[in-house]
Write a protein that holds these residues in place. Structure first.
Motif, PDB file in Angstrom:
ATOM      1  N   MET A 339       0.835  -1.202   0.000  1.00  0.00           N
ATOM      2  CA  MET A 339       0.000   0.000   0.000  1.00  0.00           C
ATOM      3  C   MET A 339       0.872   1.255   0.000  1.00  0.00           C
ATOM      4  O   MET A 339       0.553   2.254  -0.673  1.00  0.00           O
ATOM      5  N   GLU A 340       1.977   1.213   0.738  1.00  0.00           N
ATOM      6  CA  GLU A 340       2.870   2.372   0.824  1.00  0.00           C
ATOM      7  C   GLU A 340       3.502   2.691  -0.525  1.00  0.00           C
ATOM      8  O   GLU A 340       3.615   3.855  -0.913  1.00  0.00           O
ATOM      9  N   HIS A 341       3.906   1.659  -1.259  1.00  0.00           N
ATOM     10  CA  HIS A 341       4.510   1.891  -2.581  1.00  0.00           C
ATOM     11  C   HIS A 341       3.496   2.506  -3.548  1.00  0.00           C
ATOM     12  O   HIS A 341       3.813   3.447  -4.285  1.00  0.00           O
ATOM     13  N   TYR A 342       2.290   1.939  -3.556  1.00  0.00           N
ATOM     14  CA  TYR A 342       1.254   2.498  -4.428  1.00  0.00           C
ATOM     15  C   TYR A 342       0.940   3.933  -4.023  1.00  0.00           C
ATOM     16  O   TYR A 342       0.721   4.803  -4.877  1.00  0.00           O
ATOM     17  N   GLY A 343       0.924   4.178  -2.720  1.00  0.00           N
ATOM     18  CA  GLY A 343       0.661   5.534  -2.240  1.00  0.00           C
ATOM     19  C   GLY A 343       1.708   6.522  -2.723  1.00  0.00           C
ATOM     20  O   GLY A 343       1.388   7.652  -3.106  1.00  0.00           O
ATOM     21  N   CYS A 344       2.978   6.098  -2.708  1.00  0.00           N
ATOM     22  CA  CYS A 344       4.056   6.963  -3.196  1.00  0.00           C
ATOM     23  C   CYS A 344       3.879   7.281  -4.677  1.00  0.00           C
ATOM     24  O   CYS A 344       4.099   8.423  -5.107  1.00  0.00           O
ATOM     25  N   MET A 345       3.487   6.274  -5.452  1.00  0.00           N
ATOM     26  CA  MET A 345       3.319   6.487  -6.894  1.00  0.00           C
ATOM     27  C   MET A 345       2.134   7.399  -7.197  1.00  0.00           C
ATOM     28  O   MET A 345       2.209   8.271  -8.073  1.00  0.00           O
ATOM     29  N   VAL A 346       1.037   7.211  -6.477  1.00  0.00           N
ATOM     30  CA  VAL A 346      -0.130   8.083  -6.672  1.00  0.00           C
ATOM     31  C   VAL A 346       0.228   9.510  -6.295  1.00  0.00           C
ATOM     32  O   VAL A 346      -0.128  10.472  -7.004  1.00  0.00           O
ATOM     33  N   ASP A 347       0.950   9.684  -5.198  1.00  0.00           N
ATOM     34  CA  ASP A 347       1.367  11.012  -4.757  1.00  0.00           C
ATOM     35  C   ASP A 347       2.320  11.636  -5.767  1.00  0.00           C
ATOM     36  O   ASP A 347       2.199  12.825  -6.102  1.00  0.00           O
ATOM     37  N   LEU A 348       3.269  10.839  -6.270  1.00  0.00           N
ATOM     38  CA  LEU A 348       4.239  11.323  -7.253  1.00  0.00           C
ATOM     39  C   LEU A 348       3.544  11.810  -8.523  1.00  0.00           C
ATOM     40  O   LEU A 348       3.794  12.931  -9.003  1.00  0.00           O
ATOM     41  N   LEU A 349       2.656  10.990  -9.059  1.00  0.00           N
ATOM     42  CA  LEU A 349       1.965  11.352 -10.303  1.00  0.00           C
ATOM     43  C   LEU A 349       0.969  12.484 -10.068  1.00  0.00           C
ATOM     44  O   LEU A 349       0.813  13.375 -10.918  1.00  0.00           O
ATOM     45  N   GLY A 350       0.302  12.451  -8.905  1.00  0.00           N
ATOM     46  CA  GLY A 350      -0.666  13.497  -8.597  1.00  0.00           C
ATOM     47  C   GLY A 350      -0.007  14.850  -8.447  1.00  0.00           C
ATOM     48  O   GLY A 350      -0.513  15.863  -8.957  1.00  0.00           O
ATOM     49  N   ARG A 351       1.147  14.915  -7.769  1.00  0.00           N
ATOM     50  CA  ARG A 351       1.872  16.180  -7.609  1.00  0.00           C
ATOM     51  C   ARG A 351       2.287  16.751  -8.966  1.00  0.00           C
ATOM     52  O   ARG A 351       2.340  17.972  -9.151  1.00  0.00           O
ATOM     53  N   ALA A 352       2.597  15.829  -9.896  1.00  0.00           N
ATOM     54  CA  ALA A 352       3.045  16.262 -11.228  1.00  0.00           C
ATOM     55  C   ALA A 352       1.884  16.607 -12.153  1.00  0.00           C
ATOM     56  O   ALA A 352       2.110  16.994 -13.306  1.00  0.00           O
ATOM     57  N   GLY A 353       0.665  16.467 -11.650  1.00  0.00           N
ATOM     58  CA  GLY A 353      -0.498  16.795 -12.462  1.00  0.00           C
ATOM     59  C   GLY A 353      -0.907  15.695 -13.421  1.00  0.00           C
ATOM     60  O   GLY A 353      -1.776  15.898 -14.273  1.00  0.00           O
ATOM     61  N   LEU A 354      -0.312  14.509 -13.270  1.00  0.00           N
ATOM     62  CA  LEU A 354      -0.644  13.370 -14.144  1.00  0.00           C
ATOM     63  C   LEU A 354      -1.801  12.594 -13.519  1.00  0.00           C
ATOM     64  O   LEU A 354      -1.640  11.472 -13.030  1.00  0.00           O
ATOM     65  N   ILE A 355      -2.972  13.206 -13.552  1.00  0.00           N
ATOM     66  CA  ILE A 355      -4.139  12.673 -12.856  1.00  0.00           C
ATOM     67  C   ILE A 355      -4.593  11.340 -13.458  1.00  0.00           C
ATOM     68  O   ILE A 355      -4.928  10.398 -12.721  1.00  0.00           O
ATOM     69  N   ASP A 356      -4.622  11.276 -14.783  1.00  0.00           N
ATOM     70  CA  ASP A 356      -5.058  10.036 -15.429  1.00  0.00           C
ATOM     71  C   ASP A 356      -4.148   8.870 -15.062  1.00  0.00           C
ATOM     72  O   ASP A 356      -4.613   7.761 -14.772  1.00  0.00           O
ATOM     73  N   GLU A 357      -2.831   9.114 -15.055  1.00  0.00           N
ATOM     74  CA  GLU A 357      -1.866   8.062 -14.729  1.00  0.00           C
ATOM     75  C   GLU A 357      -2.010   7.624 -13.263  1.00  0.00           C
ATOM     76  O   GLU A 357      -1.903   6.436 -12.938  1.00  0.00           O
ATOM     77  N   ALA A 358      -2.254   8.614 -12.375  1.00  0.00           N
ATOM     78  CA  ALA A 358      -2.447   8.290 -10.971  1.00  0.00           C
ATOM     79  C   ALA A 358      -3.689   7.425 -10.771  1.00  0.00           C
ATOM     80  O   ALA A 358      -3.681   6.478  -9.978  1.00  0.00           O
ATOM     81  N   TYR A 359      -4.741   7.758 -11.522  1.00  0.00           N
ATOM     82  CA  TYR A 359      -5.987   6.984 -11.422  1.00  0.00           C
ATOM     83  C   TYR A 359      -5.791   5.553 -11.926  1.00  0.00           C
ATOM     84  O   TYR A 359      -6.357   4.597 -11.386  1.00  0.00           O
TER      85      TYR A 359
END
Length: 463
Positions: A339-359
């Motif tokens: 869960m922590e790894h996925y959380g890091c990736m969602v946060d990373l992509l979300g901060r960069a504005g890559l909303i579709d990729e985060a989803y």
């Protein structure tokens, strides 16, 4: 003569294949009927493969001697399946053998590792009946078992009933209070330890530093560091790692790095804590450099190591690097993302504005996302003004996971407005009002003085 030759060869065995070859030879020569040989075989073979040793152990034509039972029970406590120690202990009793003062500590350790409080309590009763309750080594293991199971009161009772205590006893009691989330009480035990004229060792100080980390008590931590220097105590791996973690968690990342560099020997945990500390303190580039250096030393990064480096990439906005590390973790190191790894990736992509990729990351998760991931994603949608018409499941899930947190309703309402769902936003605010929830304002804190008095205890005790 043959027995001794075979035993010498078994002691040199390094693989299960070697043991398999000797197994047939042992059967052919009937050495499996020799109790002394069986004991030596179990002692040697269990260090190569405890599971293979168990197969041979179960197929023996004789009842193995108690030494062999103790050896294999102890070996399983060091394995990935310590519950086998508890099962073997029950089996030992069924064959009519009586446990001795060596058997009980091994099975108590296994009970603590498996959080088997009921079984541990039953073993405790057996210890009293057998007259081993005054054995100091058994007492030390017993209090550690209760502490591992989260029952510090029972651990304390065992401690109080011990007529003879050594540094291991005191250190175990201190560690137990820290493990059970009573760090302030750990310092009180330490004060009594000093009054009893028992000198702390490195294990004691590791637990005290852990207590400082829990309390974010930098002053006491620095006092312990001074004690280490004044008494010329070398920084072994455990003590050095505890010290650098204390400095890192208390916000003194430069001091943590100084301790890290002064350590002659470092474990994977040492590297991981330092990498995570650098990432948490905004030193992302240093964290990435240190991760690269760690890999070059030959250490194999684990799940926690990758969590630290992914966090660093998230803080720095290094999307490509973060995706590269995530891919390496899965493909090269065969580590299953948590869960922590996925959380890091969602946060990373979300901060960069890559909303579709985060989803997409959230949709591909094999488990249900937690509230932290959902908030991170919805917050990114709000921050980047994305009119993201996702299904309503994430918002509903967030409110299901944390229904009493007002900030979740505000976030869900804001995202609903962004997506054009004005009625949903109004309903969320009404629900929030009906529940009497409010968004708690952000707060900061600072330490004026040591509220628990731990620093005074340390200076008085070790000064």
């Amino acid at each position: 003569m043959v027995s001794r030759q075979i035993q010498n060869l078994i002691q040199r065995s390094k693989t299960t294949t070697h043991l398999l070859q000797f197994q047939s030879l042992i059967f052919k020569t009937s050495l499996d009927h020799d109790a002394e040989f069986v004991s030596q075989f179990v002692l040697s073979a269990s260090s190569v493969s405890v599971h293979f040793t168990k197969l041979v152990f179960d197929s023996l034509p004789i009842t193995p001697p108690l030494f062999a039972w103790n050896t294999i029970i102890r070996a399983f406590t060091k394995s990935s399946t310590p519950i086998e120690s508890v099962r073997l202990f029950s089996q030992l009793q069924r064959v009519g053998l009586k446990p001795d003062n060596f058997t009980y500590p091994f099975v108590l350790k296994a009970c603590g590792q498996c959080l088997m409080l009921r079984e541990g309590g039953a073993v405790h009763s057996m210890i009293i009946k057998a007259g081993f309750d005054l054995d100091r080594y058994i007492g030390n293991t017993l209090l550690r078992m209760y502490a591992a199971c989260g029952v510090i009161g029972l651990a304390r009772r065992v401690f109080d009933e011990m007529t003879v205590r050594d540094v291991v006893t005191w250190s175990s009691m201190i560690a137990g209070h820290v493990a059970c989330n009573y760090p302030s009480d750990a310092f009180k035990v330490f004060r009594h330890m000093k009054l009893a004229n028992e000198r702390p060792n490195s294990v004691t100080l590791v637990s005290l530093l852990s207590a400082c980390t829990h309390l974010l008590d930098i002053s006491t931590g620095e006092s312990i560091h001074s004690y280490i220097i004044i008494n010329h105590m070398g920084l072994d791996v455990a003590l050095g790692t505890a010290l650098l973690e204390m400095y890192s968690k208390c916000g003194h990342i430069k001091k943590a790095f100084q301790v890290f560099n002064s350590m002659h020997e470092k474990s994977l945990q040492s590297w991981t804590i330092m990498i995570s500390g650098l990432a948490d303190h905004g030193c992302g580039n240093d964290a990435i450099s240190l991760f690269t250096e760690m890999v070059q030393t030959g250490l194999k990064p684990d799940s926690m190591s990758f969590a630290g480096i992914l966090s660093a990439c998230s803080h720095l906005g290094f999307v490509d690097e973060g995706q590269m590390y995530f891919d390496q973790m899965v493909r090269i190191y065969d580590i299953k993302p948590t869960m922590e790894h996925y959380g890091c990736m969602v946060d990373l992509l979300g901060r960069a504005g890559l909303i579709d990729e985060a989803y997409e990351i959230i949709k591909k998760m094999p488990m249900e996302p937690n509230s932290v991931i959902i908030r991170s994603f919805l917050g990114a949608c709000r921050t980047h003004g994305r009119n993201f018409c996702l299904d309503d499941n994430l918002r509903k899930l967030l409110l299901k996971l944390e229904p009493e947190l007002g900030a979740n309703y505000i976030l869900a309402a804001n995202v609903s407005i962004l997506s054009g769902f004005w009625n949903d936003a109004a309903d969320l605010r009404v629900a929030m009002k009906q529940k009497g929830l409010k968004k708690v304002p952000g707060r900061s804190w600072l330490e004026v003085n040591s509220g628990c008095g731990a620093e005074v205890i340390i200076k008085d005790a070790v000064g």
